[in-house]
Design an enzyme around this catalytic site. Structure first.
Site, PDB file in Angstrom:
ATOM      1  N   GLU A  57       0.709  -1.329  -0.029  1.00 14.76           N
ATOM      2  CA  GLU A  57      -0.251   0.102  -0.339  1.00 14.76           C
ATOM      3  C   GLU A  57       1.340   0.848  -0.230  1.00 14.76           C
ATOM      4  O   GLU A  57       0.666   2.811  -0.429  1.00 14.76           O
ATOM      5  CB  GLU A  57      -0.803   0.278   1.281  1.00 14.76           C
ATOM      6  CG  GLU A  57      -1.685  -1.257   1.700  1.00 14.76           C
ATOM      7  CD  GLU A  57      -1.405  -2.425   2.459  1.00 14.76           C
ATOM      8  OE1 GLU A  57      -0.309  -2.183   2.039  1.00 14.76           O
ATOM      9  OE2 GLU A  57      -1.920  -2.578   3.054  1.00 14.76           O
ATOM     10  N   ALA A 159      10.306 -35.393  -9.256  1.00 17.17           N
ATOM     11  CA  ALA A 159      10.131 -35.973 -10.721  1.00 17.17           C
ATOM     12  C   ALA A 159      10.212 -37.632 -11.098  1.00 17.17           C
ATOM     13  O   ALA A 159      11.528 -37.909 -10.246  1.00 17.17           O
ATOM     14  CB  ALA A 159      11.645 -34.535 -11.501  1.00 17.17           C
ATOM     15  N   ALA A 168      17.086 -44.610 -10.811  1.00 18.95           N
ATOM     16  CA  ALA A 168      16.986 -45.977 -11.923  1.00 18.95           C
ATOM     17  C   ALA A 168      17.843 -46.879 -10.429  1.00 18.95           C
ATOM     18  O   ALA A 168      18.788 -46.326  -9.061  1.00 18.95           O
ATOM     19  CB  ALA A 168      18.218 -46.180 -12.231  1.00 18.95           C
ATOM     20  N   LEU A 209      21.342 -26.443  -5.071  1.00 19.81           N
ATOM     21  CA  LEU A 209      20.180 -26.017  -4.155  1.00 19.81           C
ATOM     22  C   LEU A 209      19.915 -24.928  -4.641  1.00 19.81           C
ATOM     23  O   LEU A 209      20.066 -24.195  -3.719  1.00 19.81           O
ATOM     24  CB  LEU A 209      19.819 -26.835  -3.294  1.00 19.81           C
ATOM     25  CG  LEU A 209      19.797 -27.958  -2.692  1.00 19.81           C
ATOM     26  CD1 LEU A 209      19.824 -28.748  -1.391  1.00 19.81           C
ATOM     27  CD2 LEU A 209      18.521 -28.349  -3.681  1.00 19.81           C
ATOM     28  N   ARG A 212      19.520 -19.961 -10.183  1.00 21.84           N
ATOM     29  CA  ARG A 212      20.300 -19.314 -11.334  1.00 21.84           C
ATOM     30  C   ARG A 212      19.442 -19.205 -12.585  1.00 21.84           C
ATOM     31  O   ARG A 212      18.732 -19.757 -13.095  1.00 21.84           O
ATOM     32  CB  ARG A 212      21.283 -21.080 -11.906  1.00 21.84           C
ATOM     33  CG  ARG A 212      22.133 -21.679 -10.999  1.00 21.84           C
ATOM     34  CD  ARG A 212      23.485 -22.177 -11.447  1.00 21.84           C
ATOM     35  NE  ARG A 212      22.422 -23.665 -11.550  1.00 21.84           N
ATOM     36  CZ  ARG A 212      21.405 -24.464 -10.607  1.00 21.84           C
ATOM     37  NH1 ARG A 212      21.939 -24.214  -9.934  1.00 21.84           N
ATOM     38  NH2 ARG A 212      20.501 -25.153 -11.394  1.00 21.84           N
ATOM     39  N   GLY A 274      14.309 -36.899  -1.201  1.00 17.16           N
ATOM     40  CA  GLY A 274      14.098 -38.110  -1.574  1.00 17.16           C
ATOM     41  C   GLY A 274      12.962 -38.730  -0.600  1.00 17.16           C
ATOM     42  O   GLY A 274      11.776 -38.317  -0.346  1.00 17.16           O
ATOM     43  N   LEU A 277      12.543 -38.756   3.150  1.00 12.52           N
ATOM     44  CA  LEU A 277      12.237 -37.560   3.971  1.00 12.52           C
ATOM     45  C   LEU A 277      10.831 -36.983   3.541  1.00 12.52           C
ATOM     46  O   LEU A 277       9.845 -36.868   4.265  1.00 12.52           O
ATOM     47  CB  LEU A 277      12.628 -36.236   3.589  1.00 12.52           C
ATOM     48  CG  LEU A 277      12.983 -35.547   4.656  1.00 12.52           C
ATOM     49  CD1 LEU A 277      13.608 -35.419   6.380  1.00 12.52           C
ATOM     50  CD2 LEU A 277      13.641 -34.300   3.699  1.00 12.52           C
TER      51      LEU A 277
END
Ligand SMILES: NC(=O)c1ccc[n+]([C@@H]2O[C@H](COP(=O)([O-])OP(=O)(O)OC[C@H]3O[C@@H](n4cnc5c(N)ncnc54)[C@H](OP(=O)(O)O)[C@@H]3O)[C@@H](O)[C@H]2O)c1
Length: 347
Positions: A57, A159, A168, A209, A212, A274, A277
Site C-alpha cells: 500500500e 520428478a 534408477a 540447491l 540460477r 528423496g 524424507l
C-alpha cells in the site's frame, strides 16, 4: 457501495503484482496494491518489498502522491493496523486522504488484524472479500497458511518415471524429466523461502540447491536446509558452499524442523528431498501441496517417489485434490493438495 468494474480490474492487477514478489517478502506476505484517483484513473501501484521495507500500500501511495486524496486503494490483503518494522498501513492510508479501500483476504494475523475496523472508524469506506478466492489461493497462500498453523507451507516437488521411480536401481537420477520440467521446477525454487532435502539426497546427488538465471547465481537465494540426523553430511558438500545460506538440522521430527524454520521467518518450504524424507513429511501431515513431474519412461526398479509414510491399507491412502494437469515437453505435471490441508490449514 458494491465494487465496480474498474476496481475488479485493479484487483486483477494487484494480484499480478503480488505474484512478482513471491519468495522475496517473508516473513511479510506477498501483497499487491493499486491506487485509483477520484476520477477512476490509475494513479499508483506496488507490491511488498523485502522485510523491513515498505508494504504494498505504501509503495502504491508513494507512486500516486497527491492523486491518492479522495481516491480508492485496491489491495489483495486487509491493510495492517500494527507497527512492526514499518508503521501501520492503515494510518498511511488515512493520512493520504484515501476515500475508499477495497481488499481481498482478511488478515488472520492477530497482531496486525483490525485494519478494516480502524479504517472504517476513520471514515474510510471499506469493502473486503473482492476476489478473495484468487487472493487466498495465489501469492498469499503460503503466508496465510503459516499464520493459521504456525508452520511454513510445504510444497513437495519430485520428478518420476511413469512407474513412479525417482532414481534408477544404480541411483542415477539426473535428467529423469524433460528440460521444460526442469526449468519449471527451477522457477518454483525461486518463489520459495527455503529448499529442503535429506542427507540421502546430498550423499547421492550432491545438489547445489541454488537459483540460477542464465547459468548465473540469482541475487536472491532461498535458504538451503538439510535434515541430517546422523551428521553424515560431508564437509565438501556443494550445499555447504558460500553461494547461499545453509542450515543443517539434526532433529528427527519434521514438525520441529518446520517450527525452527518458521522462527527464522520462513513461510514457504520447497521439499526437494528423496523418498525417505517425503515419507516422513507425509506421515507427519507436513505436506500442503504436491508438484509431480511424470516423465514417459519406465525403470521397473529403483526408489519410488514416496517412501514409507505409515500407510498400511488402501482406505488410509492420502487423497489429493488435483488443481492442475499440464503437459510440459513430453512430461505431465500434476499439482495437487492433500485433503487434510483444508482441515488443518483452513485454506
Ligand atoms: N527425482 C527426484 O525428484 C529426486 C529428488 C530427490 C532425491 N531423489 C533421489 O532419491 C535418492 C535419495 O533418497 P533418500 O530417501 O535417501 O533421500 P532423502 O529423503 O533426501 O534423505 C533421507 C535421509 O534424510 C535423513 N533424515 C533426517 N531427518 C529425517 C527424518 N525426520 N525422517 C527421515 N529421514 C530423515 C535420514 O538420514 P539420517 O538418519 O542420516 O539423518 C535419511 O536417510 C537418490 O537416489 C536421489 O537421487 C530423487
Amino acid at each position: 457501495m458494491p465494487t465496480n468494474e474498474a476496481e475488479q480490474a485493479a484487483m486483477h492487477r494487484a494480484l499480478a503484482l503480488a505474484e512478482t514478489v513471491r519468495g522475496r517478502t517473508s516473513p511479510n506476505p506477498a501483497v499487491g496494491a493499486v491506487v485509483i484517483d477520484a476520477d477512476g484513473r490509475l494513479a499508483g501501484e506496488g507490491a511488498t518489498t523485502a522485510a523491513g521495507g515498505p508494504h504494498a500500500e505504501i509503495v502504491a501511495l508513494r507512486g500516486a502522491g497527491p492523486a491518492a486524496h479522495g481516491g480508492t486503494v485496491i489491495v489483495t490483503l486487509e491493510p495492517c493496523a500494527h507497527t512492526g518494522r514499518t508503521g501501520p498501513c492503515t494510518e498511511a492510508l488515512i493520512a493520504a486522504g484515501v476515500a475508499r479501500v477495497v481488499y481481498g483476504a482478511d488478515d488472520p494475523n492477530p497482531e496486525a488484524a483490525g485494519g478494516a475496523q480502524r479504517l472504517h472508524e476513520a471514515g474510510v469506506d471499506v469493502v473486503g472479500g473482492l476476489e478473495v478466492h484468487a487472493a487466498a489461493s495465489g501469492a498469499l497462500r503460503p503466508w496465510l497458511h503459516a499464520m493459521r498453523t504456525g508452520r511454513p507451507y510445504v510444497t513437495w516437488k519430485f520428478a518420476a518415471t511413469l512407474d513412479g521411480r525417482v532414481a534408477a536401481a544404480d541411483y542415477t537420477s539426473q535428467w529423469i524429466s524433460s528440460a521444460a520440467s526442469r526449468a519449471d521446477a527451477h522457477r518454483w525454487r525461486a518463489s520459495v523461502d527455503a529448499v529442503l532435502v535429506g542427507s540421502g539426497t546430498v550423499l547421492a546427488d550432491d545438489p547445489h540447491l541454488t537459483v540460477r538465471e542464465n547459468d548465473v547465481l540469482a541475487e536472491q537465494q532461498p535458504l538451503r536446509v538439510v535434515l541430517d540426523r546422523r551428521h553424515r553430511l560431508p564437509d565438501d558438500a556443494r550445499v555447504l558452499d558460500a553461494a547461499a545460506e545453509t542450515v543443517v538440522l539434526d532433529t528427527a521430527v519434521p514438525q520441529f524442523a518446520m517450527k525452527a524454520l518458521y522462527d527464522r521467518g520462513v513461510r514457504h518450504v520447497l521439499l526437494e528431498g528423496g523418498p525417505t524424507l517425503a515419507g516422513a513429511f507425509v506421515e507427519a501431515r507436513c505436506v500442503d501441496e504436491v508438484v509431480a513431474y511424470l516423465a514417459p519412461r519406465l525403470l521397473g526398479a529403483g526408489p519410488t517417489a514416496l517412501g514409507d509414510a505409515g500407510i498400511g491399507t488402501l482406505a488410509d491412502a492420502v487423497m489429493l485434490e488435483v488443481e492442475s494437469v499440464t503437459r510440459l515437453g513430453e512430461d505431465i505435471k500434476v499439482v495437487g493438495r492433500p485433503r487434510w490441508t483444508d482441515q488443518t490449514a483452513g485454506d
